[in-house]
Write an enzyme that holds these catalytic residues in place. Structure first.
Site, PDB file in Angstrom:
ATOM      1  N   CYS A  91       1.291  -7.973  11.575  1.00  0.00           N
ATOM      2  CA  CYS A  91       1.634  -8.195  12.989  1.00  0.00           C
ATOM      3  C   CYS A  91       1.016  -9.499  13.493  1.00  0.00           C
ATOM      4  O   CYS A  91       0.762  -9.663  14.681  1.00  0.00           O
ATOM      5  CB  CYS A  91       1.154  -7.041  13.856  1.00  0.00           C
ATOM      6  SG  CYS A  91       2.150  -5.560  13.674  1.00  0.00           S
TER       7      CYS A  91
ATOM      8  N   LYS B  34      -2.001 -10.973  12.533  1.00  0.00           N
ATOM      9  CA  LYS B  34      -3.464 -11.068  12.619  1.00  0.00           C
ATOM     10  C   LYS B  34      -3.971 -12.395  12.052  1.00  0.00           C
ATOM     11  O   LYS B  34      -4.790 -13.065  12.657  1.00  0.00           O
ATOM     12  CB  LYS B  34      -4.123  -9.942  11.813  1.00  0.00           C
ATOM     13  CG  LYS B  34      -4.184  -8.656  12.552  1.00  0.00           C
ATOM     14  CD  LYS B  34      -5.460  -7.842  12.380  1.00  0.00           C
ATOM     15  CE  LYS B  34      -5.987  -7.661  10.997  1.00  0.00           C
ATOM     16  NZ  LYS B  34      -5.134  -6.773  10.189  1.00  0.00           N
TER      17      LYS B  34
ATOM     18  N   ARG C  94       2.047 -12.232  -0.895  1.00  0.00           N
ATOM     19  CA  ARG C  94       0.719 -12.522  -0.341  1.00  0.00           C
ATOM     20  C   ARG C  94       0.076 -13.748  -0.969  1.00  0.00           C
ATOM     21  O   ARG C  94       0.408 -14.135  -2.091  1.00  0.00           O
ATOM     22  CB  ARG C  94      -0.197 -11.323  -0.619  1.00  0.00           C
ATOM     23  CG  ARG C  94       0.251 -10.018   0.027  1.00  0.00           C
ATOM     24  CD  ARG C  94      -0.420  -9.828   1.338  1.00  0.00           C
ATOM     25  NE  ARG C  94       0.071  -8.691   2.097  1.00  0.00           N
ATOM     26  CZ  ARG C  94      -0.525  -8.254   3.208  1.00  0.00           C
ATOM     27  NH1 ARG C  94      -1.612  -8.844   3.659  1.00  0.00           N
ATOM     28  NH2 ARG C  94      -0.033  -7.255   3.891  1.00  0.00           N
TER      29      ARG C  94
ATOM     30  N   SER D  68      -1.148  -3.988  10.110  1.00  0.00           N
ATOM     31  CA  SER D  68      -0.845  -4.956   9.060  1.00  0.00           C
ATOM     32  C   SER D  68       0.483  -5.654   9.339  1.00  0.00           C
ATOM     33  O   SER D  68       1.432  -5.024   9.808  1.00  0.00           O
ATOM     34  CB  SER D  68      -0.759  -4.237   7.716  1.00  0.00           C
ATOM     35  OG  SER D  68      -1.971  -3.593   7.435  1.00  0.00           O
TER      36      SER D  68
ATOM     37  N   ASP E 137      -9.221  -9.855   8.927  1.00  0.00           N
ATOM     38  CA  ASP E 137      -8.750  -8.494   8.639  1.00  0.00           C
ATOM     39  C   ASP E 137      -9.743  -7.384   8.964  1.00  0.00           C
ATOM     40  O   ASP E 137      -9.347  -6.350   9.471  1.00  0.00           O
ATOM     41  CB  ASP E 137      -8.359  -8.404   7.151  1.00  0.00           C
ATOM     42  CG  ASP E 137      -7.486  -7.198   6.848  1.00  0.00           C
ATOM     43  OD1 ASP E 137      -6.617  -6.862   7.666  1.00  0.00           O
ATOM     44  OD2 ASP E 137      -7.672  -6.587   5.777  1.00  0.00           O
TER      45      ASP E 137
ATOM     46  N   TYR F 276      -1.850  -3.439  -6.612  1.00  0.00           N
ATOM     47  CA  TYR F 276      -1.641  -4.103  -5.315  1.00  0.00           C
ATOM     48  C   TYR F 276      -2.926  -4.153  -4.474  1.00  0.00           C
ATOM     49  O   TYR F 276      -3.656  -3.149  -4.385  1.00  0.00           O
ATOM     50  CB  TYR F 276      -0.531  -3.387  -4.520  1.00  0.00           C
ATOM     51  CG  TYR F 276      -0.431  -3.959  -3.125  1.00  0.00           C
ATOM     52  CD1 TYR F 276       0.146  -5.205  -2.915  1.00  0.00           C
ATOM     53  CD2 TYR F 276      -0.998  -3.300  -2.037  1.00  0.00           C
ATOM     54  CE1 TYR F 276       0.180  -5.770  -1.652  1.00  0.00           C
ATOM     55  CE2 TYR F 276      -0.968  -3.863  -0.766  1.00  0.00           C
ATOM     56  CZ  TYR F 276      -0.378  -5.094  -0.585  1.00  0.00           C
ATOM     57  OH  TYR F 276      -0.366  -5.660   0.660  1.00  0.00           O
ATOM     58  N   GLY F 277      -3.111  -5.272  -3.814  1.00  0.00           N
ATOM     59  CA  GLY F 277      -4.279  -5.559  -2.964  1.00  0.00           C
ATOM     60  C   GLY F 277      -4.974  -4.341  -2.371  1.00  0.00           C
ATOM     61  O   GLY F 277      -6.019  -3.914  -2.850  1.00  0.00           O
TER      62      GLY F 277
ATOM     63  N   LYS G   3      -9.610  -2.389   1.957  1.00  0.00           N
ATOM     64  CA  LYS G   3      -9.351  -1.241   2.836  1.00  0.00           C
ATOM     65  C   LYS G   3     -10.126   0.001   2.386  1.00  0.00           C
ATOM     66  O   LYS G   3     -10.623   0.764   3.213  1.00  0.00           O
ATOM     67  CB  LYS G   3      -7.858  -0.924   2.887  1.00  0.00           C
ATOM     68  CG  LYS G   3      -6.978  -2.100   3.283  1.00  0.00           C
ATOM     69  CD  LYS G   3      -7.288  -2.553   4.676  1.00  0.00           C
ATOM     70  CE  LYS G   3      -6.459  -3.557   5.216  1.00  0.00           C
ATOM     71  NZ  LYS G   3      -5.772  -4.443   5.659  1.00  0.00           N
TER      72      LYS G   3
ATOM     73  N   HIS H  68     -10.464  -2.616  11.682  1.00  0.00           N
ATOM     74  CA  HIS H  68      -9.363  -3.435  11.158  1.00  0.00           C
ATOM     75  C   HIS H  68      -9.119  -4.582  12.139  1.00  0.00           C
ATOM     76  O   HIS H  68      -8.153  -4.549  12.908  1.00  0.00           O
ATOM     77  CB  HIS H  68      -8.134  -2.532  11.030  1.00  0.00           C
ATOM     78  CG  HIS H  68      -7.011  -3.122  10.249  1.00  0.00           C
ATOM     79  ND1 HIS H  68      -5.710  -2.713  10.417  1.00  0.00           N
ATOM     80  CD2 HIS H  68      -6.976  -4.088   9.292  1.00  0.00           C
ATOM     81  CE1 HIS H  68      -4.928  -3.392   9.590  1.00  0.00           C
ATOM     82  NE2 HIS H  68      -5.665  -4.231   8.909  1.00  0.00           N
TER      83      HIS H  68
ATOM     84  N   ARG I 111       0.835  -1.188   0.000  1.00  0.00           N
ATOM     85  CA  ARG I 111       0.000   0.000   0.000  1.00  0.00           C
ATOM     86  C   ARG I 111       0.876   1.246   0.000  1.00  0.00           C
ATOM     87  O   ARG I 111       1.942   1.262   0.590  1.00  0.00           O
ATOM     88  CB  ARG I 111      -0.899   0.027   1.238  1.00  0.00           C
ATOM     89  CG  ARG I 111      -2.195  -0.735   1.070  1.00  0.00           C
ATOM     90  CD  ARG I 111      -3.071  -0.642   2.300  1.00  0.00           C
ATOM     91  NE  ARG I 111      -2.454  -1.303   3.426  1.00  0.00           N
ATOM     92  CZ  ARG I 111      -1.886  -0.694   4.448  1.00  0.00           C
ATOM     93  NH1 ARG I 111      -1.861   0.633   4.512  1.00  0.00           N
ATOM     94  NH2 ARG I 111      -1.347  -1.370   5.426  1.00  0.00           N
TER      95      ARG I 111
END
Ligand code: SAT
Ligand code: MN
Length: 586
Positions: free
Chosen positions: A252, A254, A370, A250, A275, A199-200, A208, A228, A71
Site C-alpha cells: 500500500c 509503505k 521484489r 503490505s 516495514d 518466499y521472503g 514477519k 508493521h 506469503r
C-alpha cells in the site's frame, strides 16, 4: 559447547545435511556465496543470475517457483498453548501436534544439501532493544537475503555468547510443494519452523515471523510493541526533524512513503525503516522507535523515477553487496530488471517465469516481484538509523487502501480514539498475500496477518502503552487510494503525500486548528497545502468528508469484526464504537 553450538549440533543431527556452513557476515563470504549461487540449481532453476553491473551494480536476479511468490496466510500458524491465546486472528494448531507434524517434514530434509547457520541480530547489537537470533536454512538465496535484511555474522555470534536466550528459526525449502508448506510459530518457545517456501515473508524468518509475530508476543509480555510500520524523520525548512511512524498493509505504498522526496522546497524525509518498527517507552516517558531490520524487501512494480526516485537511486547504489531482484521481468537487450511502471515495454523482454513476453494482457513482472537491498544503499538514510535508543516519535499514521468511505486524512482526538480507529481500519487486499485481491477486510494496525497473539489482548496492550506515555504521539488516519465514479484515483499520491505530512507537522506544532467531524479532526479550509494541484472543489470535498451512508455500512463491518473477539475487545473500544454509531446515526 555453549547453547548456540549445541543448537547447531542438534539441528545437524536432525536435518542430516551433507555439510554445515556458519555465516561470518564478511564481504568475502558474500562474494563466495554469490559465485556459488550462480552455479547452483535449486528446484530446477539457477539460484542467481548476474545483472548488468554498470546500470545496477552488485545486482543479481532470482526467479522462484511460480507456486511460491507471496506469503501464504492460510498455511501460517501461531501454535500458542490454547486457541484463545492465538485468537481468532490466527490459524492455530496445538503446539505438540504442530511440532510433530513439522518434525516429520524436517527430519533428514537436508540430505544432499548444505545447512546454512545464520546468526543474526535484529536491531543494532549495541541497543538494549535488539534481539539475538539464529536461522537454519538449506536455501542459499535465503542466506544471502538474510545478510541484507539483518545484522548477520561474527557480531551476532559475539552478541549471543553463552546465552540460551535467542530466537530459533528453522527453515527448509523442502520440495517447494504447497501441500507440504507450513509456517509454524511457537511464541512460548521463541521458535519458528517454516517448511516448503523460499518466499521472503515465509522464509526470511527475521522479518514477519520473528520481528512481528514472535516479537509482538514478546512485546506483550515485556511492555513494548512490535509493529508493521515505517519510521521517517521529516525535516522542515527550519531544520527541525519530526519523527513519524506509518502503518499500512503490505503493498500500500509503505516503501514509497519511507523514501519520500517531498514536493516542497526545504522539506526532506529521512528514512529509518520501511516495514517494521519496535516501539519502547524511553526513560523520559516518550515513545521511541528502532528499525530491527537492515534492508528493504520492497515491491518492484510501480517503483520508478517519478514515484520513488530515492529507491531508484538506492537500487543503483553500490555500497552494500549484493542487491537481489526476485520475479521481475528481464530486459534481454541490456540484462536489467524490468517491471510495470518503469516506462515503455522493452522489445526483448522475458517475463518473470523466464519466457519471452508476448501476451500483453498479463504483467511481465509478477505483481509481487521484489527487490532486496541494504538500507546502507539508501541516500536518505537517517543519521539516527543506528542510534541504539531509537528516535522519539511525534506522530503515528495509520492507512488503508479504500476506494471509498475513508477520507484522505483525519486526526484522532487522543490516543484511545486513535487506537479505536486503528483497530477498526479496513483495507482492500493486495498481491503481497496469496488469495483474492481487492476485497475489503479489517486490518487493524496493518497487523492482522502479523499479530502473534489474540488481537483483543493486543488492543488492550496498545491502550495500556498509551496510559504509560508522558506525551503520546498524535495519531492520524490516511487513505491515498480514494477513487471517483469513473474509478480513477482522486489523490495523486506518491510525492504529493508530503502535502499531508506538512499539515500533520503543523498540527503537531499547534500551528493550525482543525475541523471536527463524526470520525475525527479534518484540516480547516485551505490548511492543507494543495498549491499547484489540479483538484476540483467537488473532489476535495470528497477527500475530506464523512458520507454517513458509507459509514453506516462501515460500522456494520466493524461490529462484525469486533464480535469475533467477544469479551476480549476492551470496554474503551466498545464505547468508542457506540460513540461513533451515535454520531453517524444522530
Ligand atoms: O511478507 S513480506 O515481508 O514478504 C512482504 C510483505 O507482505 O510486506
Ligand atoms: Mn510488510
Amino acid at each position: 559447547m555453549n547453547h548456540f553450538e549445541s543448537f547447531i549440533k542438534e539441528m545437524k543431527d536432525f536435518l542430516n545435511p551433507d555439510s554445515v556452513y556458519t555465516m561470518d557476515g564478511s564481504d568475502g563470504e558474500a562474494q563466495r556465496l554469490v559465485e556459488e549461487a550462480q552455479k547452483t540449481e535449486v528446484d530446477g532453476r539457477i539460484v542467481l543470475q548476474k545483472l548488468n553491473q554498470e546500470i545496477y551494480p552488485n545486482s543479481y536476479y532470482h526467479r522462484s517457483n511460480p507456486n511460491d511468490v507471496a506469503r501464504t496466510e492460510h498455511l501460517t500458524f501461531v501454535c500458542a498453548p490454547t486457541k484463545e491465546e492465538a485468537g481468532p486472528n490466527n490459524n492455530w494448531i496445538e503446539p505438540k501436534e504442530a511440532k510433530e507434524k513439522m518434525d516429520s517434514l524436517f527430519k533428514n530434509s537436508m540430505k544432499g544439501r548444505t545447512m546454512y547457520v545464520i546468526p543474526f541480530v535484529m536491531g543494532n547489537p549495541k541497543s538494549k532493544y535488539a534481539k539475538n537470533c539464529v536461522e537454519i536454512t538449506d536455501s542459499i538465496y535465503v542466506a544471502l537475503s538474510m545478510r541484507i535484511m539483518a545484522r548477520v555474522g561474527a557480531e551476532a555470534i559475539k552478541s549471543i555468547g553463552d546465552s540460551a536466550d535467542f530466537f530459533k528459526g528453522i527453515h527448509s525449502i523442502g520440495d517447494v510443494n504447497p501441500e507440504r508448506r507450513f509456517i509454524m510459530h511457537f511464541p512460548q518457545d521463541n521458535m519458528v519452523m517454516s517448511f516448503g517456501s523460499g518466499y521472503g515473508g515465509n522464509a526470511l524468518l527475521g522479518k514477519k515471523c520473528y520481528s512481528l509475530r514472535i516479537a509482538s508476543y514478546l512485546g506483550y509480555k515485556e511492555g513494548w510493541l512490535a509493529e508493521h510500520m515505517i519510521i521517517i524523520g521529516v525535516e522542515a525548512p527550519d531544520g527541525k526533524i519530526t519523527y513519524f511512524l506509518g502503518a499500512f498493509p503490505s503493498a500500500c505504498g509503505k516503501t514509497n512513503l519511507a523514501l519520500l522526496e517531498p514536493i516542497f522546497k526545504g522539506y526532506k524525509v529521512w528514512t529509518l525503516g520501511d516495514d517494521i518498527a519496535w516501539l519502547n517507552i524511553g526513560a523520559d516517558g516518550k515513545l521511541y522507535a528502532i528499525n530491527p531490520e537492515s534492508g528493504f524487501f520492497g515491491v518492484a512494480p510501480g517503483t520508478a523515477d517519478k514515484t520513488n526516485p530515492v529507491m531508484m537511486k538506492t537500487l543503483k547504489n553500490n555500497k552494500f553487496y549484493p542487491t537481489l531482484f526476485t520475479n521481475t521481468a528481464i530486459d534481454k537487450n541490456d540484462n536489467t530488471p524490468w517491471w510495470e511502471g518503469l516506462g515503455n515495454i522493452p522489445e526483448n523482454l522475458s517475463d518473470w517465469q523466464g519466457t519471452q513476453y508476448t501476451d500483453k494482457t498479463k504483467p511481465a513482472a509478477h505483481p509481487n516481484s521484489r527487490f532486496t537491498v541494504s538500507v546502507y544503499n539508501c541516500p536518505t538514510l537517517s543519521k539516527e538509523y543506528d542510534n541504539p535508543n531509537g528516535v522519539p516519535i511525534s506522530g503515528i499514521i495509520f492507512g488503508g487502501r479504500r476506494k471509498d468511505t475513508a477520507p484522505l486524512v483525519c486526526e484522532c482526538k487522543d490516543w484511545a480514539s486513535g487506537v479505536f480507529a486503528a483497530s477498526s481500519i479496513g483495507s482492500e487486499t493486495t498481491a503481497a498475500a496469496s488469495g483474492a485481491q481487492g476485497t475489503v477486510r479489517r486490518d487493524p494496525m496493518a497487523m492482522l496477518p502479523f499479530c502473534g497473539y489474540n488481537m483483543g489482548d493486543y488492543f488492550n496492550h496498545w491502550l495500556n502503552i498509551g496510559k504509560k506515555l508522558k506525551n503520546p504521539p498524535k495519531i492520524f488516519v490516511v487513505n491515498w487510494f480514494r477513487k471517483d465514479e469513473k474509478g480513477n484515483f482522486i489523490w495523486p499520491g506518491f510525492r504529493d503525500n508530503s502535502r499531508v505530512l506538512k499539515w500533520m507537522i503543523d498540527r503537531i506544532e499547534g500551528k493550525t486548528g482543525a475541523r471536527e467531524s463524526e470520525i475525527g479532526l479534518f484540516p480547516q479550509e485551505n490548511a492543507l497545502d494543495l498549491s499547484g494541484l489540479n483538484l476540483s472543489k467537488e473532489n476535495i470535498d470528497k477527500l475530506l468528508n464523512v458520507d454517513r451512508q458509507e459509514w453506516k455500512k462501515e460500522i456494520v463491518l466493524i461490529e462484525e469484526f469486533y464480535s469475533k473477539f467477544g469479551e476480549k475487545i476492551p470496554k474503551e473500544l466498545r464505547d468508542a464504537l457506540q460513540n461513533l454509531k451515535n454520531k453517524i446515526n444522530g
